[in-house]
Design a protein around this motif. Sequence first.
Motif, PDB file in Angstrom:
ATOM      1  N   MET A   1      34.378  48.894  33.802  1.00 58.46           N
ATOM      2  CA  MET A   1      33.898  47.775  33.033  1.00 58.46           C
ATOM      3  C   MET A   1      34.929  46.642  33.041  1.00 58.46           C
ATOM      4  O   MET A   1      34.561  45.480  33.210  1.00 58.46           O
ATOM      5  N   LEU A   2      36.172  46.993  32.882  1.00 57.41           N
ATOM      6  CA  LEU A   2      37.237  45.992  32.882  1.00 57.41           C
ATOM      7  C   LEU A   2      37.296  45.264  34.229  1.00 57.41           C
ATOM      8  O   LEU A   2      37.465  44.051  34.279  1.00 57.41           O
ATOM      9  N   GLU A   3      37.112  45.993  35.301  1.00 54.41           N
ATOM     10  CA  GLU A   3      37.129  45.383  36.635  1.00 54.41           C
ATOM     11  C   GLU A   3      35.992  44.372  36.789  1.00 54.41           C
ATOM     12  O   GLU A   3      36.184  43.290  37.357  1.00 54.41           O
ATOM     13  N   ALA A   4      34.825  44.677  36.265  1.00 53.70           N
ATOM     14  CA  ALA A   4      33.685  43.764  36.340  1.00 53.70           C
ATOM     15  C   ALA A   4      33.961  42.499  35.532  1.00 53.70           C
ATOM     16  O   ALA A   4      33.648  41.384  35.977  1.00 53.70           O
ATOM     17  N   ILE A   5      34.567  42.641  34.379  1.00 55.94           N
ATOM     18  CA  ILE A   5      34.907  41.484  33.550  1.00 55.94           C
ATOM     19  C   ILE A   5      35.942  40.620  34.252  1.00 55.94           C
ATOM     20  O   ILE A   5      35.820  39.390  34.281  1.00 55.94           O
ATOM     21  N   GLU A   6      36.952  41.240  34.847  1.00 54.11           N
ATOM     22  CA  GLU A   6      37.977  40.488  35.575  1.00 54.11           C
ATOM     23  C   GLU A   6      37.369  39.732  36.752  1.00 54.11           C
ATOM     24  O   GLU A   6      37.736  38.595  37.030  1.00 54.11           O
ATOM     25  N   HIS A   7      36.427  40.373  37.441  1.00 53.28           N
ATOM     26  CA  HIS A   7      35.758  39.730  38.568  1.00 53.28           C
ATOM     27  C   HIS A   7      34.974  38.504  38.101  1.00 53.28           C
ATOM     28  O   HIS A   7      35.030  37.441  38.726  1.00 53.28           O
ATOM     29  N   GLU A   8      34.231  38.637  37.009  1.00 54.76           N
ATOM     30  CA  GLU A   8      33.456  37.518  36.477  1.00 54.76           C
ATOM     31  C   GLU A   8      34.367  36.391  36.021  1.00 54.76           C
ATOM     32  O   GLU A   8      34.073  35.220  36.253  1.00 54.76           O
ATOM     33  N   LEU A   9      35.484  36.724  35.412  1.00 58.04           N
ATOM     34  CA  LEU A   9      36.427  35.705  34.965  1.00 58.04           C
ATOM     35  C   LEU A   9      37.012  34.954  36.160  1.00 58.04           C
ATOM     36  O   LEU A   9      37.110  33.729  36.148  1.00 58.04           O
ATOM     37  N   ALA A  10      37.372  35.681  37.208  1.00 62.06           N
ATOM     38  CA  ALA A  10      37.915  35.052  38.413  1.00 62.06           C
ATOM     39  C   ALA A  10      36.860  34.145  39.053  1.00 62.06           C
ATOM     40  O   ALA A  10      37.178  33.043  39.505  1.00 62.06           O
ATOM     41  N   SER A  11      35.614  34.578  39.077  1.00 66.28           N
ATOM     42  CA  SER A  11      34.531  33.762  39.636  1.00 66.28           C
ATOM     43  C   SER A  11      34.354  32.491  38.817  1.00 66.28           C
ATOM     44  O   SER A  11      34.188  31.404  39.363  1.00 66.28           O
ATOM     45  N   TRP A  12      34.380  32.627  37.513  1.00 67.28           N
ATOM     46  CA  TRP A  12      34.229  31.472  36.638  1.00 67.28           C
ATOM     47  C   TRP A  12      35.377  30.488  36.845  1.00 67.28           C
ATOM     48  O   TRP A  12      35.150  29.286  36.952  1.00 67.28           O
ATOM     49  N   GLU A  13      36.596  30.993  36.932  1.00 65.61           N
ATOM     50  CA  GLU A  13      37.752  30.126  37.148  1.00 65.61           C
ATOM     51  C   GLU A  13      37.655  29.407  38.490  1.00 65.61           C
ATOM     52  O   GLU A  13      37.988  28.231  38.592  1.00 65.61           O
ATOM     53  N   TRP A  14      37.194  30.102  39.512  1.00 66.14           N
ATOM     54  CA  TRP A  14      37.039  29.484  40.830  1.00 66.14           C
ATOM     55  C   TRP A  14      36.019  28.360  40.778  1.00 66.14           C
ATOM     56  O   TRP A  14      36.236  27.277  41.317  1.00 66.14           O
ATOM     57  N   ARG A  15      34.894  28.607  40.109  1.00 60.22           N
ATOM     58  CA  ARG A  15      33.861  27.570  39.995  1.00 60.22           C
ATOM     59  C   ARG A  15      34.375  26.369  39.210  1.00 60.22           C
ATOM     60  O   ARG A  15      34.064  25.226  39.539  1.00 60.22           O
ATOM     61  N   GLU A  16      35.155  26.604  38.197  1.00 63.99           N
ATOM     62  CA  GLU A  16      35.734  25.512  37.420  1.00 63.99           C
ATOM     63  C   GLU A  16      36.665  24.655  38.278  1.00 63.99           C
ATOM     64  O   GLU A  16      36.619  23.436  38.230  1.00 63.99           O
ATOM     65  N   ARG A  17      37.513  25.303  39.085  1.00 62.57           N
ATOM     66  CA  ARG A  17      38.418  24.551  39.963  1.00 62.57           C
ATOM     67  C   ARG A  17      37.633  23.785  41.018  1.00 62.57           C
ATOM     68  O   ARG A  17      37.972  22.651  41.348  1.00 62.57           O
TER      69      ARG A  17
END
Length: 46
Positions: free
Chosen positions: A1-17
Amino acid sequence: MLEAIEHELASWEWRERLAIHPTTDLGIDAATLIAEERDLREAELA
């Protein structure tokens, strides 16, 4: 579950940049550009 959350956070940060960068108008859509380059490469290899 933690890995999925980290993946979503990284995706969100990438989209923001990505969102802060200006867009570039190539004068042609990406699919057409890719198809033209593919055709050129295939012609060179033939």
